[in-house]
Scaffold this active site. Structure first.
Site, PDB file in Angstrom:
ATOM      1  N   HIS A 185      11.454   9.736  13.061  1.00  0.00           N
ATOM      2  CA  HIS A 185      10.462   8.742  12.896  1.00  0.00           C
ATOM      3  C   HIS A 185       9.201   9.436  13.007  1.00  0.00           C
ATOM      4  O   HIS A 185       8.258   8.907  14.105  1.00  0.00           O
ATOM      5  CB  HIS A 185      10.748   7.622  13.927  1.00  0.00           C
ATOM      6  CG  HIS A 185       9.967   6.279  13.592  1.00  0.00           C
ATOM      7  ND1 HIS A 185      10.076   5.101  14.078  1.00  0.00           N
ATOM      8  CD2 HIS A 185       8.875   5.988  12.663  1.00  0.00           C
ATOM      9  CE1 HIS A 185       9.426   4.016  13.652  1.00  0.00           C
ATOM     10  NE2 HIS A 185       8.741   4.833  12.828  1.00  0.00           N
ATOM     11  N   ARG A 230       0.935  -1.140  -0.199  1.00  0.00           N
ATOM     12  CA  ARG A 230      -0.107   0.001   0.152  1.00  0.00           C
ATOM     13  C   ARG A 230       0.837   1.223  -0.104  1.00  0.00           C
ATOM     14  O   ARG A 230       0.611   2.172  -0.874  1.00  0.00           O
ATOM     15  CB  ARG A 230      -0.942  -0.084   1.348  1.00  0.00           C
ATOM     16  CG  ARG A 230      -2.147  -0.987   1.341  1.00  0.00           C
ATOM     17  CD  ARG A 230      -2.939  -0.614   2.411  1.00  0.00           C
ATOM     18  NE  ARG A 230      -3.946  -1.727   2.646  1.00  0.00           N
ATOM     19  CZ  ARG A 230      -4.087  -2.704   3.669  1.00  0.00           C
ATOM     20  NH1 ARG A 230      -2.790  -2.922   4.208  1.00  0.00           N
ATOM     21  NH2 ARG A 230      -4.927  -3.510   3.634  1.00  0.00           N
ATOM     22  N   ILE A 231       1.783   1.423   0.742  1.00  0.00           N
ATOM     23  CA  ILE A 231       2.740   2.445   0.968  1.00  0.00           C
ATOM     24  C   ILE A 231       3.671   2.751  -0.143  1.00  0.00           C
ATOM     25  O   ILE A 231       3.780   3.915  -0.690  1.00  0.00           O
ATOM     26  CB  ILE A 231       3.408   2.577   2.399  1.00  0.00           C
ATOM     27  CG1 ILE A 231       2.548   2.514   3.477  1.00  0.00           C
ATOM     28  CG2 ILE A 231       4.599   3.565   2.230  1.00  0.00           C
ATOM     29  CD1 ILE A 231       3.400   2.335   5.034  1.00  0.00           C
ATOM     30  N   GLU A 289      16.725   3.597  17.427  1.00  0.00           N
ATOM     31  CA  GLU A 289      16.035   4.800  17.975  1.00  0.00           C
ATOM     32  C   GLU A 289      15.785   4.802  19.308  1.00  0.00           C
ATOM     33  O   GLU A 289      15.659   3.920  19.904  1.00  0.00           O
ATOM     34  CB  GLU A 289      14.843   4.747  17.144  1.00  0.00           C
ATOM     35  CG  GLU A 289      14.838   4.812  15.508  1.00  0.00           C
ATOM     36  CD  GLU A 289      13.478   4.915  14.899  1.00  0.00           C
ATOM     37  OE1 GLU A 289      12.309   4.596  15.549  1.00  0.00           O
ATOM     38  OE2 GLU A 289      13.460   4.883  13.771  1.00  0.00           O
ATOM     39  N   ARG A 297      12.016   0.663   8.080  1.00  0.00           N
ATOM     40  CA  ARG A 297      12.805   0.342   9.401  1.00  0.00           C
ATOM     41  C   ARG A 297      14.062   0.814   9.278  1.00  0.00           C
ATOM     42  O   ARG A 297      14.820   0.446   8.192  1.00  0.00           O
ATOM     43  CB  ARG A 297      12.343  -0.791   9.853  1.00  0.00           C
ATOM     44  CG  ARG A 297      10.852  -1.228  10.324  1.00  0.00           C
ATOM     45  CD  ARG A 297      10.812  -0.658  11.601  1.00  0.00           C
ATOM     46  NE  ARG A 297       9.452  -0.989  12.404  1.00  0.00           N
ATOM     47  CZ  ARG A 297       8.660  -0.407  12.396  1.00  0.00           C
ATOM     48  NH1 ARG A 297       8.510   0.967  11.863  1.00  0.00           N
ATOM     49  NH2 ARG A 297       7.586  -0.751  13.015  1.00  0.00           N
ATOM     50  N   ASP A 305      13.790   8.758   7.954  1.00  0.00           N
ATOM     51  CA  ASP A 305      13.224   9.001   9.053  1.00  0.00           C
ATOM     52  C   ASP A 305      13.239   8.140  10.096  1.00  0.00           C
ATOM     53  O   ASP A 305      12.485   7.944  11.222  1.00  0.00           O
ATOM     54  CB  ASP A 305      11.599   8.922   8.552  1.00  0.00           C
ATOM     55  CG  ASP A 305      10.636   9.194   9.583  1.00  0.00           C
ATOM     56  OD1 ASP A 305      10.722  10.444  10.333  1.00  0.00           O
ATOM     57  OD2 ASP A 305       9.311   8.589   9.780  1.00  0.00           O
TER      58      ASP A 305
END
Length: 316
Positions: A282, A157-158, A264, A235, A259
């Protein structure tokens, strides 16, 4: 009695948080100071039937083992690579996530990062702020997007939403993922390496997990080349961060716009010091609308489970 759930992170949506309190007896792990957290958790764990977590936090087998009555893990996010799915599967624990509702915002940020890198927006902002423009210093030229190839790694989808946006800027689209997607006009590359070789911009939109760990390695970065740009909104684990730093420092890769990161919120100082990288913390899905929609889907999945109804977005 309300089902007891362990809430590992808060939703930015006040309405979602109010619904959680309305429908469940919430134990908020994120509110507990680090030192007494273990004792607090030992006191609430035996009664916990559900866990609300995020894609970044997930839940490991050792914590699941301390929750003998847990029935469902509801992930506020798409990725489940931080969830020990073997442990949940072994105990028959349901897992849900929040696909679909964040597609547009994540795709929007991917194009924002791509544009920021291509048009050198952070450097130009600094150029104005530090007086360089007023002083008459020369400005480095940027690059147009029209006619360039946007390679998308991961075409769900993305990935497809990113491709549609890039195409609107006059870019040519290619993609790679192990399984070909029927009904899309974009050509599929034979491999990730081949995609990088033929791309001006490589956008990473594939899922995390062992199968994709460090798949964007030194060879892929070298194939993208000194005029190429890497964009990652997926990721941090997909990219070999050490190899990326070397490639950016030595200019064997032109630029990166990131991002997400490997550890993180700790971003290597060497990466933060480079001028040919755009960094965001992020935040691809961090809009009022999307974070509410994500939280609402979490609430709806939890309510469905405890009402004995089908889950809206089951992972397993």
């Amino acid at each position: 009695m309300k089902p007891e759930i362990l809430v590992m992170a808060a939703s930015p949506s006040a309405d979602v948080m109010a619904q959680l309190e309305q429908y469940f007896h919430c134990h908020h792990l994120w509110q507990q100071p680090r030192q007494p957290q273990e004792a607090w958790l030992a006191g609430v764990a035996p009664a916990v039937r559900g866990v609300l977590t995020t894609g970044a936090i997930g839940i490991k087998a050792d914590l699941l083992a301390r929750l003998p009555k847990v029935e469902i893990v509801a992930v506020n996010g798409i990725g489940t690579d931080a969830v020990d799915l073997d442990a949940t599967r072994a105990r028959g624990i349901a897992v849900t996530n929040t696909p679909g509702v964040l597609t547009d915002d994540v795709a929007d940020l991917a194009l924002t990062l791509l544009l920021s890198a291509a048009r050198r927006l952070p450097a130009l902002d600094a150029f104005v702020r530090d007086g360089s423009w007023e002083a008459g210093k020369p400005i480095a030229t940027a690059r147009a997007l029209r006619g360039k190839v946007c390679g998308v790694f991961g075409f769900g989808r993305i990935g497809q939403a990113i491709a549609a946006r890039a195409e609107a800027f006059g870019m040519r689209i290619q993609y790679f993922q192990p399984r070909a997607i029927e009904g899309v006009k974009a050509p599929r590359a034979e491999s990730l390496l081949a995609l990088a070789q033929s791309s001006d911009y490589l956008v990473v939109a594939a899922p995390g997990g062992p199968a994709t760990h460090h798949v964007v390695n030194a060879d892929v970065l070298a194939a993208l080349g000194p005029q190429g740009t890497l964009v990652n909104i997926a990721r941090g684990s997909l990219v070999d961060e050490a190899a990326l730093i070397v490639a950016l420092r030595e200019r064997t890769l032109g630029c990166a716009a990131l991002d997400v990161f490997a550890d993180e919120p700790r971003v290597p100082a060497a990466l933060r010091a480079l001028g040919n990288v755009v960094l965001t913390p992020h935040v691809a899905s961090l809009t009022v609308e999307t974070r509410h929609a994500m939280g609402q889907l979490v609430v709806d999945n939890l309510r469905a489970h405890f009402a004995g109804q089908p889950l809206l977005t089951p992972v397993q």
